[in-house]
Enzyme design. Sequence first.
Site, short mmCIF file in Angstrom:
data_model
loop_
_atom_site.label_atom_id
_atom_site.label_comp_id
_atom_site.label_asym_id
_atom_site.label_seq_id
_atom_site.Cartn_x
_atom_site.Cartn_y
_atom_site.Cartn_z
N HIS A 263 59.50 31.40 -7.17
CA HIS A 263 59.19 30.19 -7.90
C HIS A 263 58.89 29.01 -7.00
O HIS A 263 57.85 28.39 -7.10
CB HIS A 263 60.20 29.78 -8.97
CG HIS A 263 59.58 28.68 -9.77
ND1 HIS A 263 58.66 28.92 -10.74
CD2 HIS A 263 59.61 27.34 -9.60
CE1 HIS A 263 58.17 27.78 -11.16
NE2 HIS A 263 58.72 26.80 -10.48
N TYR B 165 55.71 25.50 -5.57
CA TYR B 165 55.78 24.06 -5.32
C TYR B 165 55.44 23.73 -3.87
O TYR B 165 54.97 22.63 -3.58
CB TYR B 165 57.15 23.50 -5.74
CG TYR B 165 57.24 23.58 -7.24
CD1 TYR B 165 56.52 22.69 -8.02
CD2 TYR B 165 57.94 24.59 -7.87
CE1 TYR B 165 56.51 22.80 -9.39
CE2 TYR B 165 57.94 24.70 -9.24
CZ TYR B 165 57.22 23.81 -9.99
OH TYR B 165 57.21 23.93 -11.35
CU LIG Z 1 58.26 30.62 -11.28
#
Ligand SMILES: [Cu+2]
Lengths: 540, 187
Positions: free
Chosen positions: A215, A219
């Site tokens: 995840h 970012y």
């Molecule tokens: Cu994710």
Amino acid sequence: MLANRKLILAHFWLAFAVFGFALTLGAWQMFIRSPIGTWLSNPELYYRSLTAHGTVMGYVFPTLVAMGFGYAISESALEQRLVGVRWAWAGFWLIVAGSIMAMVPIALGRASVLYTFYPPLIGNVFYYLGVVLVVVGSWIWVALMSVNLRVWRKAHPGAPVPLAMFANVAGSYLWAWTAVGAALELLLQIIPVAAGLKNTIDAGLARVFFSWTLHAIVYFWLMPTYIAYYTIVPRAIGGRVYSDSMARISFILFLVVAMPIGMHHTFADPQVGAGFKFVHSAFTALVALPTLLTVFTICASIEIAARLRGGRGMFGWTRALPWDNPMMLALAFSFVMLGFGGAGGLINMSYQLDASIHNTQWITGHFHLIFGGAIVIMYFAIAYDLWPHLTGRELIDIRLIRTQLWLWFIGMIVTTFPWHWVGILGMPRRMAYFDFGDPAIAPQALSVTFSAIGGFILLTSGIMFIVVLARGMRAPLVDAGPYRFAIAVHQPTTVPVALNTHALWVALMIVLTLTNYGYPILTLATTEGTSVPAVYVGAQ
Amino acid sequence: MSSEDAHRSVEIAARVERRWATIAVIIVVGMALLAAFAGIHRATMPQPRVEITDPSRIHLSGEFVESNLGSVLEANGNVTVRAIGQQYSFTPACIVVPADTPITLRATSADVVHGILIQGTNVNTMLVPGYVSEQLMRFTRTGDYLMPCQEFCSFGHEGMWGKVKVIDKTDFANRAKAGGRLSCVGQ
Ligand SMILES: [Cu+2]
Ligand code: HEM
Ligand SMILES: [Cu+2]
């Protein structure tokens, strides 16, 4: 003034070269599995290509962009020569070596495990070692960003760290920590098996480790784009950053909440209990916050630019924006794609809705729209903006640049909208071939054809991008002056310690990761009987 | 701009920003509450427990031996389906189930990671070797559904397609009378 232009250019050129290579593979994949492609007699080639495409686009390309951009930010925002240039080159060469080491077994068909690894499927050990070298190279960059900021702080005690550098260092810390999940998976689990020291592996535990990385890595991909939103776009279009502190808060939020939510990638997995799935799902909602704040601040910042240019009215000001400025165009396209992609993301993060699209082509459509679209189009914009400062030459092909950005946007929409749709129809991902002759699959044929056409539009745009940069290397010389970042409406003279340092937030990031991952990992690691025999790729 | 004007504009800017931040927080909290609500009402819920199984022994004994795979009508009228995935097929390759009946799917993998996705439904779960996946399902429409493997499982992944046949409830009950495990392989 950028002192180490060669270093930065080397990172960007390598990034865009591997990008061009992987983009070509992507377009070929899309074509070959579509109804207009000819039947691939050897589907194995598809998975070699897919492993190469995913590994390059996921690990090598964005990492090099973040690194090159990071060095440029450090030198220009801090107005300080880069400390540790030799180390920086060492990091660069590690990435070169790692990429080659990984690509050879992929090309030979010995590592067709896809960039997500998913054991017990095990490929050639050099593939994994190559990925490790790439990550180690990037960790050198993380350390250098930290050291350079420290050197600057010593010379400027108590002064506000320039926003671009504050965000850049936050992004580097996020990357350092999120990469730890995959590093543990590789070093403790996969590499011993790939090297033949062990022949069993816990596939469930490996998926949990990987979700730790999967995840927050998105970012990390996003950081250069967000830094460009806040610190380049307003300057390039003649506006101001609406709020310096809100920008800092957004980057801090990314640092803190991007990590403890990765298990939303294991919603459909049997090795994680319902409780932690719920916790991660709830935390995932939080990550929408920094993006919502960013959308507000950036819209307000460009409104300032428009009003300074004489724009009036509730929405009439949008007409006063400099639409022929490539930066404005890139930002607008990026925001549109971020909007659609973000809406898709809200669907993915809900356990109930995710059940109908998990591992379908919806997912690949989604991340191409966000990553390939909203994020990468700003990488282009960053390169265009920095290029004259790196080469000392002017980028003259402004019309070509505009066309390139338009084509990337159109290509992304044409590719990804039908891609989402076939996902809703239940088309599974990562398949070399679809039998469009089957009446149940035939309705997907038209959509896949559109996506394939979109893929060629993207490829055209990608080639144009590289042409613009290459021509920029021999254009007339100019004095581009110092590289500057946008300033805020109220440029801070002092900033609270919490918004000027990272230590507290890094600590919070680590603590939240441990609370949200510690228990599931410990339970899986200590449960007996969960290791299963490895299945070696290419072994008969 | 006089310093008083500047002061006022800072105030306005901060107020607008606070307002938006509040809206953003409300949206986020609202979404989390919605997820909690849907979860508590068991719209679709993840399996509550983690169960393990040894893939190198599933052919020999236990719940996933070949003779136990397929659909079975339980005493309470519910149906349990047991299946495994292996490179590159499902066993049974065609699953038969009744319409309008609560069904529990229990499945695992005999080798690498696979996934089960039933097209046109929200039945979608990973098969991770070493662990048992359990999912509740219920079909309202009879007919044939495609059931592809949705995770890359090596070079034959694109050929790993199973099928689900949903038949009328009474037909299923009649076929179940003969006992044993039902499937539609070869039909
Ligand atoms: Cu994710
Ligand atoms: C900037 C651009 C791009 C980025 C960052 C990117 C990234 C990725 C990544 C990370 C994957 C995952 C591989 C995997 O699931 O193992 C992937 C898959 C894929 N990409 Fe791209 N990609 C880009 C452009 C393209 C383009 C232009 C096309 C062509 C239309 C394309 C076609 C594909 C296809 C067909 C897959 C495989 C999907 C599947 O079979 O599940 N990509 N891409
Ligand atoms: Cu498969």
